[in-house]
Structures are given as structure tokens and as C-alpha cells.
Design a protein around this motif. Structure first.
Motif, PDB file in Angstrom:
ATOM      1  N   THR A 270     -33.836 -54.216  -2.969  1.00  0.00           N
ATOM      2  CA  THR A 270     -32.809 -54.610  -3.936  1.00  0.00           C
ATOM      3  C   THR A 270     -31.977 -53.399  -4.356  1.00  0.00           C
ATOM      4  N   PHE A 271     -32.662 -52.303  -4.678  1.00  0.00           N
ATOM      5  CA  PHE A 271     -31.950 -51.091  -5.093  1.00  0.00           C
ATOM      6  C   PHE A 271     -31.067 -50.564  -3.973  1.00  0.00           C
ATOM      7  N   VAL A 272     -31.619 -50.394  -2.769  1.00  0.00           N
ATOM      8  CA  VAL A 272     -30.856 -49.838  -1.647  1.00  0.00           C
ATOM      9  C   VAL A 272     -29.647 -50.718  -1.329  1.00  0.00           C
ATOM     10  N   TYR A 273     -29.853 -52.020  -1.296  1.00  0.00           N
ATOM     11  CA  TYR A 273     -28.763 -52.936  -0.969  1.00  0.00           C
ATOM     12  C   TYR A 273     -27.640 -52.855  -2.003  1.00  0.00           C
ATOM     13  N   ASN A 274     -27.994 -52.965  -3.294  1.00  0.00           N
ATOM     14  CA  ASN A 274     -26.963 -52.978  -4.341  1.00  0.00           C
ATOM     15  C   ASN A 274     -26.354 -51.603  -4.586  1.00  0.00           C
ATOM     16  N   TYR A 275     -27.153 -50.562  -4.551  1.00  0.00           N
ATOM     17  CA  TYR A 275     -26.650 -49.227  -4.881  1.00  0.00           C
ATOM     18  C   TYR A 275     -25.871 -48.599  -3.733  1.00  0.00           C
ATOM     19  N   PHE A 276     -26.366 -48.765  -2.513  1.00  0.00           N
ATOM     20  CA  PHE A 276     -25.692 -48.135  -1.380  1.00  0.00           C
ATOM     21  C   PHE A 276     -24.753 -49.087  -0.639  1.00  0.00           C
ATOM     22  N   PHE A 277     -25.261 -50.215  -0.164  1.00  0.00           N
ATOM     23  CA  PHE A 277     -24.444 -51.102   0.660  1.00  0.00           C
ATOM     24  C   PHE A 277     -23.367 -51.833  -0.148  1.00  0.00           C
ATOM     25  N   ARG A 278     -23.661 -52.174  -1.399  1.00  0.00           N
ATOM     26  CA  ARG A 278     -22.666 -52.847  -2.235  1.00  0.00           C
ATOM     27  C   ARG A 278     -21.940 -51.850  -3.143  1.00  0.00           C
ATOM     28  N   LEU A 279     -22.111 -50.571  -2.856  1.00  0.00           N
ATOM     29  CA  LEU A 279     -21.349 -49.466  -3.461  1.00  0.00           C
ATOM     30  C   LEU A 279     -21.602 -49.252  -4.951  1.00  0.00           C
ATOM     31  N   GLY A 280     -22.777 -49.608  -5.435  1.00  0.00           N
ATOM     32  CA  GLY A 280     -23.110 -49.389  -6.840  1.00  0.00           C
ATOM     33  C   GLY A 280     -23.025 -47.930  -7.262  1.00  0.00           C
ATOM     34  N   PHE A 281     -23.196 -47.003  -6.313  1.00  0.00           N
ATOM     35  CA  PHE A 281     -23.113 -45.574  -6.629  1.00  0.00           C
ATOM     36  C   PHE A 281     -21.733 -45.182  -7.141  1.00  0.00           C
ATOM     37  N   LEU A 282     -20.702 -45.983  -6.843  1.00  0.00           N
ATOM     38  CA  LEU A 282     -19.346 -45.673  -7.323  1.00  0.00           C
ATOM     39  C   LEU A 282     -19.199 -45.871  -8.834  1.00  0.00           C
ATOM     40  N   ASP A 283     -20.188 -46.480  -9.474  1.00  0.00           N
ATOM     41  CA  ASP A 283     -20.144 -46.673 -10.926  1.00  0.00           C
ATOM     42  C   ASP A 283     -20.837 -45.540 -11.682  1.00  0.00           C
TER      43      ASP A 283
ATOM     44  N   ARG B 132     -18.041 -52.108 -11.708  1.00  0.00           N
ATOM     45  CA  ARG B 132     -17.138 -52.743 -10.743  1.00  0.00           C
ATOM     46  C   ARG B 132     -17.780 -53.003  -9.379  1.00  0.00           C
ATOM     47  N   HIS B 133     -18.957 -52.446  -9.150  1.00  0.00           N
ATOM     48  CA  HIS B 133     -19.559 -52.503  -7.813  1.00  0.00           C
ATOM     49  C   HIS B 133     -20.991 -53.022  -7.889  1.00  0.00           C
ATOM     50  N   GLY B 134     -21.653 -53.033  -6.756  1.00  0.00           N
ATOM     51  CA  GLY B 134     -23.058 -53.423  -6.718  1.00  0.00           C
ATOM     52  C   GLY B 134     -23.298 -54.899  -6.984  1.00  0.00           C
ATOM     53  N   GLY B 135     -22.270 -55.722  -6.847  1.00  0.00           N
ATOM     54  CA  GLY B 135     -22.408 -57.157  -7.083  1.00  0.00           C
ATOM     55  C   GLY B 135     -22.100 -57.584  -8.501  1.00  0.00           C
ATOM     56  N   PHE B 136     -21.633 -56.658  -9.338  1.00  0.00           N
ATOM     57  CA  PHE B 136     -21.369 -56.986 -10.740  1.00  0.00           C
ATOM     58  C   PHE B 136     -19.922 -57.341 -11.040  1.00  0.00           C
TER      59      PHE B 136
END
Length: 192
Positions: free
Chosen positions: A148-161, A56-60
Motif C-alpha cells: 500500500t505504501f509503495v504503490y501510493n507513495y511512489f507509483f501514485r506520486l505521493g512523494f510529491l506532497d 494532490r497525489h497518492g490517490g487523494f
């Protein structure tokens, strides 16, 4: 592999083999194509599943893709690894985005994902060379994947998945590194 589906005398839709139209989206599509003066194209949100989990997060998500268009007003580019739909330049660029999603059964296993990323990075390397990326670059091979990892995982909240989100973003960053490293390798072979 994408397939072009004729939905009616005036509408066409593109679906990948690993995608399925949800019942709610099917209703929205029926209503849209019944309108004779609707938008030129329609974007379908995609519900991407990775290792069985909805990402649901990280741009997906909603990950909207132009996939439905009035007959004669759009076309499929045929760019590998994924086909892309575009509206013809001479038609009104009016698009609408549906609320319900197409379900994208992306990668049920890590092995399948890593095999695809290996293939996609080889294709991406050819595109990178065409854009002039030929040298060994720490920026492209190390910093760009890290960013790419930092932006998608942290700023785009990918860690919530959860764990699946971590693996997806970590290995996607690996794909970015592989692409530029393969571009360098290919350019060396071309110079020999």
C-alpha cells in the motif's frame, strides 16, 4: 458525521462535518439541479487537506465521491467509518463529475489523525473478520501495508506532497497493518 441536505425539491446532497462546498462547486451544483433532466447522481471531487496541506497525489485528489443525487434516486448506506452514497439499483446509473471541489479538512494534527486511524482500524477489523480474515497473516500484517505504501507513495506520486505526503502514506500503511492485526486479535477473543 454526515448530514443529508435538501438542496431543492428534487435534489439532496451529503456532506461530512469536516467538508465545505467551494464557491465554484456551489455554482456547478446550482446549475445541475436547475436542469430537470440532469444526471441521476453527481460526484464531487474532494480537495483533502492533511496537516494544513492540500494533498494532490497518492490517490487523494480528485478523490471523487457520489454526494449529490436526485431526490428518491440515491441513498446513504450508513457504513462506518464513512457513510457512502449509492444510486438505487432501479434508477439509471448515469453520473456526472463536477470540476470544482469540496474542501475536506481531514486532519489538522497528527494526534487527531492517529486517533482516527486507531478507531477506523478497529472498525475495519470487524469488517475484515466478516470477510473471513481471522488468522495471523504476514501477508496482511506486513506485506499488504508495505505494498500500500509503495504503490501510493511512489507509483501514485505521493512523494510529491512533501513531508505531509510521507507521513500520510506511512501512517496509512500502519492503519492497514493495525486493521488485520486487530482482526486476528478479535478472532482469538471470540474463540475463547
Amino acid at each position: 458525521m454526515s448530514r443529508l441536505v435538501n438542496l431543492s425539491a428534487n435534489a439532496q446532497q451529503v456532506l461530512d462535518a469536516d467538508e465545505e462546498v467551494s464557491p465554484g462547486l456551489a455554482e456547478e451544483i446550482r446549475a445541475a439541479i436547475a436542469q430537470p433532466n440532469g444526471a441521476s447522481g453527481y460526484k464531487l471531487p474532494r480537495k483533502n487537506l492533511f496537516l494544513g496541506r492540500w494533498i494532490r497525489h497518492g490517490g487523494f485528489f480528485p478523490d471523487p465521491k457520489l454526494r449529490l443525487f436526485r431526490r428518491g434516486q440515491g441513498f446513504v448506506t450508513g457504513h462506518d467509518p464513512h457513510d457512502r452514497c449509492e444510486l438505487r439499483p432501479e434508477v439509471p446509473q448515469e453520473t456526472h463529475q463536477f470540476k470544482n471541489a469540496v474542501v475536506h479538512y481531514t486532519y489538522p494534527t497528527l494526534t487527531l489523525y492517529l486517533n482516527h486511524m486507531n478507531r477506523y482500524s478497529s472498525l475495519g477489523a470487524q469488517l475484515a473478520i466478516a470477510k473471513g480474515h481471522r488468522s495471523f497473516s504476514l501477508v496482511n500484517i506486513v506485506l499488504r501495508p508495505l505494498t500500500t505504501f509503495v504503490y501510493n507513495y511512489f507509483f501514485r506520486l505521493g512523494f510529491l506532497d512533501g513531508r505531509e505526503g510521507l507521513l500520510l502514506h506511512l501512517y496509512h500503511a500502519g492503519y492497514v497493518s493495525w486493521k488485520y492485526a486487530k482482526a486476528w486479535e478479535l478472532s482469538r477473543k471470540q474463540q475463547e
